[in-house]
Design an enzyme around this catalytic site. Sequence first.
Site, PDB file in Angstrom:
ATOM      1  N   LYS A  60       0.837  -1.137   0.099  1.00  0.00           N
ATOM      2  CA  LYS A  60       0.027  -0.089  -0.218  1.00  0.00           C
ATOM      3  C   LYS A  60       0.693   1.235  -0.006  1.00  0.00           C
ATOM      4  O   LYS A  60       0.468   2.455  -0.728  1.00  0.00           O
ATOM      5  CB  LYS A  60      -1.014   0.043   1.033  1.00  0.00           C
ATOM      6  CG  LYS A  60      -1.869  -0.957   0.968  1.00  0.00           C
ATOM      7  CD  LYS A  60      -3.177  -1.281   2.208  1.00  0.00           C
ATOM      8  CE  LYS A  60      -4.315  -2.341   1.759  1.00  0.00           C
ATOM      9  NZ  LYS A  60      -3.854  -3.533   1.693  1.00  0.00           N
TER      10      LYS A  60
HETATM   11  C1  LIG Z   1      -4.245  -4.586   1.362  1.00  0.00           C
HETATM   12  C2  LIG Z   1      -3.872  -5.953   1.249  1.00  0.00           C
HETATM   13  C3  LIG Z   1      -4.109  -6.955   0.263  1.00  0.00           C
HETATM   14  C4  LIG Z   1      -5.346  -6.834  -0.650  1.00  0.00           C
HETATM   15  O1  LIG Z   1      -5.358  -5.709  -1.664  1.00  0.00           O
HETATM   16  P1  LIG Z   1      -6.642  -5.079  -2.473  1.00  0.00           P
HETATM   17  O2  LIG Z   1      -6.035  -4.073  -3.373  1.00  0.00           O
HETATM   18  O3  LIG Z   1      -7.608  -4.849  -1.343  1.00  0.00           O
HETATM   19  O4  LIG Z   1      -7.222  -6.391  -3.276  1.00  0.00           O
HETATM   20  C5  LIG Z   1      -3.193  -8.083   0.176  1.00  0.00           C
HETATM   21  N1  LIG Z   1      -2.203  -8.165   0.761  1.00  0.00           N
HETATM   22  C6  LIG Z   1      -1.851  -7.320   1.797  1.00  0.00           C
HETATM   23  C7  LIG Z   1      -0.649  -7.668   2.612  1.00  0.00           C
HETATM   24  C8  LIG Z   1      -2.614  -6.094   1.827  1.00  0.00           C
HETATM   25  O5  LIG Z   1      -2.181  -5.268   2.903  1.00  0.00           O
END
Ligand SMILES: *Cc1c(COP(=O)(O)O)cnc(C)c1O
Length: 466
Positions: free
Chosen positions: A112
């Site tokens: 993220k």
């Molecule tokens: C947020 C997250 C996901 C999922 O990602 P999306 O964009 O919501 O599909 C998967 N793995 C981790 C470690 C995350 O923080």
Amino acid sequence: MEYISTRGSASALDFEGVTLAGLASDGGLYLPAEWPRFSEAQIADMVGLPYAELATRVMWPFVEGSLTEEELRSLCQQAYGRFAHKAVTPLVQLDERQWLLELFHGPTLAFKDVALQLLGLLFETFLSRRQSNLTIIGATSGDTGSAAIDAVAGREGVDIFMLHPKGRVSDVQRRQMTTARAPNVHNIAIEGSFDDAQAMVKRMFGDADMTGRFNIGAVNSINWARLMAQVVYYFASALQLGALHRPVAYSVPTGNFGDVFAGYVAAQMGLPIAQLVVATNVNDILHRALSDGDYSTGTVTPTDTPSMDIQVSSNFERLLFDCGGRDGAAMAEQIRSFEADKAMQLTNSQREGASALFTSVRADQQQVLQALRWAHENAGEVIDPHTAVGLHAALASELDPSIPMVTLATAHPAKFPDVVERATGLRPNLPSRVGDLFAREEAYSELPGKYDAVRDFVTQHASPAA
Ligand SMILES: *Cc1c(COP(=O)(O)O)cnc(C)c1O
């Protein structure tokens, strides 16, 4: 570039407008009015560029009109200069066919950061231009909160209020949020569950008194700018693996369908992607929707991969809209019936459109632990459990084995040390750049699980809209 809402009735906005708005006023999500498409020569020209330069080329068509190319380049250099690896999102080879795309070299150790570091800078740029303030309200079960706080801590014009369920996030996750110590960061430990916290946030977005006084904004992946920034690493990795001469496939651990939708966008822009594997844990609404058209919710089962424990996958609406002929009125109607029945069937055109590029695989707890062990025993790589969901799906895929398969490594294994240790016997260490996390002082407020208490707290601490 102009952006339109998936539900057809909100007015079109430019890139600056959609970045600050988050959700469209008709409840829909914004998408570009048309997909920009690169020629083969333009894509060939991107091979070997440094990450920030590649990011500038890939994102430019989306931001044109709101930023100059020079402004965009400078923001990319600042955002990606904070990553601990010079390649920003390096590729690691696991065997002849399987690869990992490491997306966790940012400040908070999850993918993220790649989008939120840029989003924080975009907020600051646009708010200073408008001389206004943004009040970000969010609820987090872990990763989103820390990445969002790191991205906006100390930035002009932004206040962030992040609610987490008291005692229900890991020590690493809580400390990543509560040690930020900037005057614009407000952590709130709330009595109750994540869903309780989330419900209060939603209520605040609909509280006319609050929205009249403050410019309330969101940082979850309904924000288009986040998806846009994630398109870049599909280009970076595919070009490295020789795309244009051969297609590449991806397996993506999926929750809210943001990360994997960014892969769909890359394909629309001309990148030769053979397949996108949607990897889910046992909370498998997306797997059911893609395999038999049944999009229906149940109750969330807690798993070793908490960032994927979802029932409703917000960004899926973007895919359904695009594959279903971009009919906003029909989309609004379909969502209305879904909200009433907690279930809906995909239309034939939505199913056909999605199956051209997507497949899906569901991983249960044993399969996640097996994939963690497989990476360690076969390739000497210690991966996190979310990545392991993706790797399980990649190994299960029946695609032509001459096509390279890239699993998105979405978090650093040290964020989830207990599961990793259970599977491999190894306890991963936090990288040295966050090593003093447990020595730093924490700051957060505790509030009862009552909407009024949260509303009063925000009112006291936030800056008025302008
Ligand atoms: C947020 C997250 C996901 C999922 O990602 P999306 O964009 O919501 O599909 C998967 N793995 C981790 C470690 C995350 O923080």
